[in-house]
Design a protein around this motif. Structure first.
Motif: not given
Length: 567
Positions: A50, A129, A196, A305-306
């Motif tokens: 995160e 996610d 995400k 990526r988040s």
């Protein structure tokens, strides 16, 4: 220090180096992954940390209802490859390279970078996610049909899906002139969200069908068991690789990859590769994180990526690119995100790259990579001829001093200090440099290492024939310069040339040292039995030229001594 001791040290360095790739792949000082929540056992895990917290919810926007369609496959056919996708998530099911085959025979199957076992793990899948968007609870439809692209043509496929209130649009763009697949991803949620997203790739062996080593056959004959089958060779294994903060990294350790290798940030691309092929996914910028795993013989990589901000008014837009193809200089030059660094020659890249260029240049004239290797060896030997002459001259001077040195050893057998003092005085009196025979050879070692790496990683040598059939037979012999000699003929001849060269070299005064030096040809022969025959050919030709050069120098030196004695 005596010349022979330096030569012995350098020979041992070469032996250690030739096993360096194998040893280093077992070291794997990579961080272990943090615990990941349990998921479907057949899916890669996207451990993307995160970065930004969630945003406040907003009223649900109005948009047309999503209507999924029945899952089906779609094919993309180009002059370079044939790819098969499934509309449920846009995952890759097959990727066949038309110009490369699994084995030597042209009738063998085309090289498939995604086997059926790897296809179960959803290559080119999207993880949103932490959830697999290709799972059964997500709906998808395909907008487009089979693509048939000529060289220079481009085409697109559009996959639209919806999961957890997020409308997903994946647009894949293909080219008929390269191995790159570009993706544009749009994430349109019903309310503002921080997401995400991660892209995946999975593959089994990318080494192709390598014939079993002679040791595998001997083990079968002695101990029985199952007949050895083609598989990966010890000098060409499948591993995970990535570019982290501009630096190329790789890991082939089954133990490390079984636990999972996590790189938290700074990743430009990550993929699965062998010496000759690579499948990789990359993203722009340097904020991507990645995970590599080995699950039931399948290598999985996840890059993502988040902290992705998306809302109905401003859907998130992401770009990524995939490369599925050979590790050739020309093909990788068209790939983005510095994927050309996947063709890595180690510490001596600055030497290896020009040698690869020279090899390809010579092949363009002679049409045979085996002949090109011989010509390249002769050219390298010509460049270092003056240094070799100096080395052999120094060795000949040392040979002439051997009787006097032996007498000094007998005289001062119990006094090491006096022994060294008189030997150094002997060198000074006759103006002999004991290291003169080794320093020129030391200069050549980086060139040998660079050549070793260039030949070991040149896809041009894969399935390239030198002498296709064993003379006077119909048996395949040096039909693949990237594979070992199936009959061990060239390694044995190479060992014989080393033995002859050793016999021509002045004998060390120390009996133990002399025995060790005589063992080197046998050690090298055993070591080279499993080497690709292209490497053996280089070493064999180098030995033959060295023998001729050494004989010429010895003959000229003896003639000079005879002329001096007669005057």
């Amino acid at each position: 220090m005596e010349t022979k001791r330096l030569i012995l040290a350098m020979a041992l360095c070469v032996v250690i180096f030739t096993g360096w790739n194998f040893i280093s792949r077992k070291m794997g000082w990579m961080p272990e992954p943090a615990p990941v929540p349990a998921q479907n056992a057949t899916a890669p895990k996207a451990d993307i940390p995160e970065q930004v917290g969630s945003v406040d919810a907003a009223p649900q926007g109005k948009r047309p209802a999503f209507a999924p369609s029945a899952g089906r496959t779609v094919t993309v056919d180009t002059p370079l490859y044939t790819a098969v996708f499934h509309s449920q998530g846009g995952v890759l099911r097959e990727f066949h390279l038309k110009k490369y085959h699994e084995a030597l025979s042209p009738e063998s199957p085309q090289m498939n970078l995604v086997s059926s076992k790897a296809a179960d793990l959803a290559p080119m899948g999207l993880v949103l996610d932490g959830r697999q968007t290709w799972a059964a609870d997500a709906g998808w439809r395909l907008e487009g049909s089979d693509l048939h692209l000529g060289s220079g043509d481009t085409g697109t496929l559009r996959f639209v899906g919806e999961q957890d209130g997020v409308r997903i649009t994946r647009v894949l763009t293909f080219s008929g002139s390269n191995y790159v697949v570009n993706e544009h991803l749009a994430l349109d949620p019903q309310s503002p969200k921080t997401l995400k997203a991660a892209f995946t790739f999975a593959s089994t062996s990318l080494a192709g069908a390598v014939q079993p080593s002679i040791w595998a056959h001997l083990k079968h004959l002695v101990f029985g068991g199952e007949e050895p089958k083609p598989g990966e060779g010890q000098y060409n294994i499948t591993r995970a690789a990535w570019l982290e903060n501009g630096s190329f990294e790789e890991n082939s350790s089954a133990s490390d990859l079984g636990k999972g290798v996590v790189v938290a940030g700074g990743v430009s691309w990550m993929g699965v590769m062998s010496n000759y092929f690579m499948g990789a996914v990359g993203m722009p910028g340097d904020g991507a994180s990645a995970t590599a795993r080995l699950v039931d013989g399948v290598h999985q990589v996840v890059l993502g990526r988040s902290g992705i901000q998306a809302s109905p008014a401003a859907p998130a837009q992401l770009e990524c690119s995939y490369y599925f193809g050979p590790k050739s200089t020309d093909a990788l030059a068209q790939a983005p995100y510095h994927m050309e660094k996947g063709l890595n020659y180690g510490w001596f890249t600055v030497i290896a790259k020009p040698l690869v260029w020279l090899l390809r240049f010579l092949h363009s004239y002679v049409g045979n990579y085996g002949v090109a290797i011989i010509l390249m060896t002769m050219m390298i030997k010509a460049v270092f001829w003056p240094l070799s002459q100096k080395s052999y001259k120094s060795m000949e001077q040392m040979r002439r001093l051997q009787p006097m040195m032996q007498a000094i050893r007998e005289k001062h057998a119990g006094d090491r200090e006096a022994l060294n003092r008189e030997i150094m005085q002997l060198y000074k009196t006759y103006k002999v440099n004991p290291a003169g025979g080794c320093l020129p050879i030391l200069v050549q070692i980086p060139v040998f290492i660079g050549l070793y790496q260039s030949l070991l990683n040149s896809i041009e040598l894969r399935h390239a024939a030198f002498i296709t059939y064993l003379p006077f037979t119909d048996k395949l012999w040096l039909a693949d310069l990237s594979a070992q000699d199936p009959y061990c003929i060239t390694p044995l001849i190479m060992g014989a040339t080393m033995l002859l060269q050793q016999k021509m070299t002045p004998t060390p005064g120390d009996p133990t040292q002399a025995k060790v030096m005589m063992m080197m040809p046998f050690i090298f022969t055993v070591l080279f039995i499993n080497f690709p025959c292209g490497l053996v050919a280089y070493w064999l030709v180098n030995n033959v030229i060295s023998i001729a050069q050494q004989w010429f120098l010895m003959r000229r030196t003896r003639q000079a001594l005879a002329a001096g004695a007669g005057s």
